[in-house]
Scaffold this motif. Structure first.
Motif, PDB file in Angstrom:
ATOM      1  N   GLY A 187       0.506   4.381   5.289  1.00 16.56           N
ATOM      2  CA  GLY A 187      -0.214   3.808   6.431  1.00 16.56           C
ATOM      3  C   GLY A 187      -1.685   4.119   6.589  1.00 16.56           C
ATOM      4  O   GLY A 187      -2.322   3.615   7.516  1.00 16.56           O
ATOM      5  N   GLU A 188      -2.278   4.934   5.699  1.00 13.04           N
ATOM      6  CA  GLU A 188      -3.668   5.403   5.914  1.00 13.04           C
ATOM      7  C   GLU A 188      -4.711   4.381   5.456  1.00 13.04           C
ATOM      8  O   GLU A 188      -5.601   4.701   4.665  1.00 13.04           O
ATOM      9  CB  GLU A 188      -3.889   6.719   5.150  1.00 13.04           C
ATOM     10  N   PHE A 189      -4.587   3.148   5.919  1.00 16.24           N
ATOM     11  CA  PHE A 189      -5.564   2.114   5.567  1.00 16.24           C
ATOM     12  C   PHE A 189      -5.693   1.132   6.737  1.00 16.24           C
ATOM     13  O   PHE A 189      -4.778   1.011   7.565  1.00 16.24           O
ATOM     14  CB  PHE A 189      -5.179   1.403   4.273  1.00 16.24           C
ATOM     15  N   ASP A 190      -6.857   0.464   6.824  1.00 15.78           N
ATOM     16  CA  ASP A 190      -7.133  -0.470   7.934  1.00 15.78           C
ATOM     17  C   ASP A 190      -6.986  -1.924   7.497  1.00 15.78           C
ATOM     18  O   ASP A 190      -6.675  -2.786   8.303  1.00 15.78           O
ATOM     19  CB  ASP A 190      -8.583  -0.299   8.425  1.00 15.78           C
ATOM     20  N   ALA A 191      -7.293  -2.171   6.231  1.00 20.18           N
ATOM     21  CA  ALA A 191      -7.357  -3.558   5.758  1.00 20.18           C
ATOM     22  C   ALA A 191      -6.870  -3.618   4.313  1.00 20.18           C
ATOM     23  O   ALA A 191      -6.850  -2.600   3.613  1.00 20.18           O
ATOM     24  CB  ALA A 191      -8.793  -4.052   5.842  1.00 20.18           C
ATOM     25  N   VAL A 192      -6.501  -4.829   3.910  1.00 17.70           N
ATOM     26  CA  VAL A 192      -5.925  -5.019   2.571  1.00 17.70           C
ATOM     27  C   VAL A 192      -6.567  -6.227   1.916  1.00 17.70           C
ATOM     28  O   VAL A 192      -6.844  -7.226   2.594  1.00 17.70           O
ATOM     29  CB  VAL A 192      -4.406  -5.297   2.687  1.00 17.70           C
ATOM     30  N   THR A 193      -6.773  -6.130   0.623  1.00 21.46           N
ATOM     31  CA  THR A 193      -7.127  -7.338  -0.108  1.00 21.46           C
ATOM     32  C   THR A 193      -5.943  -7.669  -1.009  1.00 21.46           C
ATOM     33  O   THR A 193      -5.504  -6.849  -1.818  1.00 21.46           O
ATOM     34  CB  THR A 193      -8.479  -7.189  -0.840  1.00 21.46           C
ATOM     35  N   ASN A 194      -5.357  -8.854  -0.778  1.00 16.56           N
ATOM     36  CA  ASN A 194      -4.108  -9.238  -1.439  1.00 16.56           C
ATOM     37  C   ASN A 194      -4.420 -10.069  -2.686  1.00 16.56           C
ATOM     38  O   ASN A 194      -4.814 -11.235  -2.579  1.00 16.56           O
ATOM     39  CB  ASN A 194      -3.241 -10.029  -0.451  1.00 16.56           C
ATOM     40  N   VAL A 195      -4.241  -9.447  -3.859  1.00 19.71           N
ATOM     41  CA  VAL A 195      -4.616 -10.099  -5.120  1.00 19.71           C
ATOM     42  C   VAL A 195      -3.375 -10.236  -6.014  1.00 19.71           C
ATOM     43  O   VAL A 195      -3.447 -10.101  -7.233  1.00 19.71           O
ATOM     44  CB  VAL A 195      -5.748  -9.323  -5.834  1.00 19.71           C
ATOM     45  N   THR A 196      -2.246 -10.496  -5.379  1.00 13.12           N
ATOM     46  CA  THR A 196      -0.990 -10.694  -6.114  1.00 13.12           C
ATOM     47  C   THR A 196      -0.894 -12.157  -6.566  1.00 13.12           C
ATOM     48  O   THR A 196      -1.671 -13.013  -6.108  1.00 13.12           O
ATOM     49  CB  THR A 196       0.209 -10.358  -5.200  1.00 13.12           C
ATOM     50  N   VAL A 244      -5.934  -2.127  -2.093  1.00 10.30           N
ATOM     51  CA  VAL A 244      -5.908  -3.282  -3.009  1.00 10.30           C
ATOM     52  C   VAL A 244      -4.452  -3.519  -3.394  1.00 10.30           C
ATOM     53  O   VAL A 244      -3.795  -2.628  -3.948  1.00 10.30           O
ATOM     54  CB  VAL A 244      -6.756  -3.012  -4.272  1.00 10.30           C
ATOM     55  N   LEU A 245      -3.942  -4.714  -3.096  1.00 10.04           N
ATOM     56  CA  LEU A 245      -2.544  -5.054  -3.396  1.00 10.04           C
ATOM     57  C   LEU A 245      -2.518  -6.013  -4.588  1.00 10.04           C
ATOM     58  O   LEU A 245      -3.012  -7.141  -4.487  1.00 10.04           O
ATOM     59  CB  LEU A 245      -1.900  -5.704  -2.162  1.00 10.04           C
ATOM     60  N   GLY A 246      -1.920  -5.555  -5.711  1.00 12.36           N
ATOM     61  CA  GLY A 246      -1.962  -6.338  -6.949  1.00 12.36           C
ATOM     62  C   GLY A 246      -3.184  -5.893  -7.725  1.00 12.36           C
ATOM     63  O   GLY A 246      -4.311  -5.965  -7.207  1.00 12.36           O
ATOM     64  N   THR A 247      -2.975  -5.376  -8.947  1.00 12.42           N
ATOM     65  CA  THR A 247      -4.113  -4.807  -9.689  1.00 12.42           C
ATOM     66  C   THR A 247      -4.281  -5.471 -11.060  1.00 12.42           C
ATOM     67  O   THR A 247      -4.532  -4.817 -12.066  1.00 12.42           O
ATOM     68  CB  THR A 247      -3.955  -3.274  -9.842  1.00 12.42           C
ATOM     69  N   GLY A 248      -4.128  -6.815 -11.074  1.00 14.62           N
ATOM     70  CA  GLY A 248      -4.316  -7.567 -12.331  1.00 14.62           C
ATOM     71  C   GLY A 248      -5.777  -7.947 -12.521  1.00 14.62           C
ATOM     72  O   GLY A 248      -6.690  -7.260 -12.042  1.00 14.62           O
ATOM     73  N   GLY A 249      -6.001  -9.083 -13.212  1.00 14.81           N
ATOM     74  CA  GLY A 249      -7.350  -9.500 -13.595  1.00 14.81           C
ATOM     75  C   GLY A 249      -8.319  -9.603 -12.425  1.00 14.81           C
ATOM     76  O   GLY A 249      -9.381  -8.970 -12.407  1.00 14.81           O
ATOM     77  N   MET A 250      -7.973 -10.393 -11.409  1.00 14.78           N
ATOM     78  CA  MET A 250      -8.905 -10.688 -10.313  1.00 14.78           C
ATOM     79  C   MET A 250      -9.161  -9.479  -9.415  1.00 14.78           C
ATOM     80  O   MET A 250     -10.213  -9.378  -8.777  1.00 14.78           O
ATOM     81  CB  MET A 250      -8.347 -11.871  -9.502  1.00 14.78           C
ATOM     82  N   HIS A 284     -12.459  -7.900  -7.047  1.00 17.40           N
ATOM     83  CA  HIS A 284     -12.414  -7.437  -5.647  1.00 17.40           C
ATOM     84  C   HIS A 284     -12.913  -5.995  -5.540  1.00 17.40           C
ATOM     85  O   HIS A 284     -13.726  -5.671  -4.681  1.00 17.40           O
ATOM     86  CB  HIS A 284     -10.988  -7.523  -5.103  1.00 17.40           C
ATOM     87  N   ALA A 285     -12.379  -5.131  -6.418  1.00 19.89           N
ATOM     88  CA  ALA A 285     -12.750  -3.710  -6.335  1.00 19.89           C
ATOM     89  C   ALA A 285     -14.254  -3.547  -6.555  1.00 19.89           C
ATOM     90  O   ALA A 285     -14.915  -2.797  -5.821  1.00 19.89           O
ATOM     91  CB  ALA A 285     -11.955  -2.907  -7.362  1.00 19.89           C
TER      92      ALA A 285
END
Ligand SMILES: NC(=O)c1ccc[n+]([C@@H]2O[C@H](COP(=O)([O-])OP(=O)(O)OC[C@H]3O[C@@H](n4cnc5c(N)ncnc54)[C@H](O)[C@@H]3O)[C@@H](O)[C@H]2O)c1
Length: 360
Positions: free
Chosen positions: A74-83, A18-24, A28-29
């Motif tokens: 690097g130990e991840f396959d995908a990202v959710t960008n919530v910046t 999870v990239l960006g850990t604000g409100g939204m 996602h989480a």
């Protein structure tokens, strides 16, 4: 290039960052953690206290204060960008270059040029890409689209769509005048295109998707109201638009109006779509507490009688993103679709300056 197929049966859990850990990011989480194939493995935020609290709240083992650190791990396959909006472009390009699948928040970028660059990069790298146009999760709008495509309301002639919020006159979501999460949304130098860029993209998608058509020409007006002395609070110049109105022509020949405001007193978060055809009409209303689809068709047209239409549940964007990775095949709404909508938003801003209609 098509993304590689993962094969859902033999697949190890999809490791999500999870990239960006604000409100939204909380939404996602919570949503991704209900998808059985997903494991939340890391979180990134430039704010150390925020990322730590977020990781504790959602039981995420690794935390980082920069994307560079996370990519080096690097130990991840995908990202959710919530910046925030202006961070989507540089970080998503970095992630695509590292071969990661990306779900990105809307708007994909602040301009069509940047959004198209992101779509090109994702397609060339063959990674799964999706934009979180949340209101695709509304089963009623999906049903409306099916009914239009099945010819149930005949030829579409007139479309009316609105997105109404009231966070500039209510504290239901927090105090916009003191909280950075609202202030950046009011300032162009902080990467915001105002209500047009923020929720304009949602209502353009809601209207075009629900009515099964695209915008072919546009004329828009927008307004920024005085909200503080000199329209400035600290580092934030409050110059982004607060309300917009748009007239549009659609590729199916219909015309219509689309509008949105943060000054819509009495409406916390309401999307409305009306589609009128020569054989019938549909209305979708989505509010935080409920969604409704009503139709006026067949013999009801004569006396304008409306009846509610039942709908089946639909897959969410979160579920579709994970399925797309397993199947190695992109699902809508892709970066390309969001880039095309961004083009309409960019042109809407030109029409405001030049006061003339422009073809898309
Ligand atoms: N789809 C929807 O319905 C919906 C709803 C709300 C927000 N959004 C979108 O989600 C995004 C985030 O909105 P929000 O309300 O959570 O904003 P926010 O300001 O609450 O959170 C953004 C977070 O990103 C962090 N951040 C900033 N730069 C960063 C960087 N370079 N690397 C890592 N973290 C960084 C900030 O510290 C902050 O914690 C925006 O693009 C917004 O438009 C979408």
């Amino acid at each position: 290039m098509q993304p590689a197929k993962r094969g859902i049966a033999e697949m190890a859990p999809l490791r999500l960052l999870v990239l960006g850990t604000g409100g939204m990011a909380n939404t996602h989480a919570m949503n991704f953690s209900t998808v059985p194939e997903v494991k939340l493995v890391g979180a990134v935020d430039v704010d150390l206290a925020k990322v730590r609290a977020f990781a504790a709240r959602h039981d995420i083992p690794e935390t980082f204060t920069s994307l560079d650190e996370a990519i080096a791990w690097g130990e991840f396959d995908a990202v959710t960008n919530v910046t925030p909006d202006r961070i989507h472009h540089p970080t998503t390009l970095q992630l695509i270059a590292a071969g990661k699948h990306v779900m990105c928040e809307k708007p994909l970028a602040e301009t069509y040029a940047k959004a198209a660059e992101m779509a090109d990069a994702a397609e060339q790298a063959g990674v799964v890409n999706m934009v979180n146009l949340t209101y695709r999760n509304v089963a009623q709008v999906q049903k409306a689209r099916q009914m239009v495509l099945a010819g149930e309301i005949g030829r579409v002639r007139h479309i009316e769509a609105s997105y109404l919020q009231s966070w500039l006159v209510s504290k239901a979501w927090g105090d916009w005048s003191t909280e950075s999460q609202w202030l950046w949304r009011l300032s162009t130098s902080h990467g915001s295109n105002g209500v047009l860029g923020d929720v304009g993209i949602h209502i353009l998608d809601f209207a075009g998707y629900g009515a099964a058509t695209d915008i072919s020409s546009v004329f828009a007006r927008m307004k920024t109201f005085e909200k503080a002395p000199g329209n400035r609070i600290g580092e934030y110049n409050l110059d982004a638009n607060d309300s917009f109105t748009m007239t549009a022509e659609f590729s199916n020949g219909a015309i219509g109006v689309i509008h949105a405001s943060r000054w819509a007193t009495g409406h916390l978060n309401e999307l409305r779509l009306r589609v009128h055809g020569d054989k019938g009409a549909l209305e979708v209303i989505h509010r935080p507490d409920a969604s409704k689809l009503r139709a006026c068709r067949e013999q009801d047209v004569e006396l304008a009688v409306w009846r509610e239409v039942e709908v089946d549940p639909v897959a969410t964007n979160y579920q579709k993103f994970v399925a797309a990775i397993a199947e190695g095949k992109n699902q809508e709404p892709t970066f390309r679709h969001a880039a095309n909508l961004q083009k309409v938003l960019d042109l809407a801003m030109v029409t405001e300056k030049e006061r003339r209609e422009i073809s898309v």
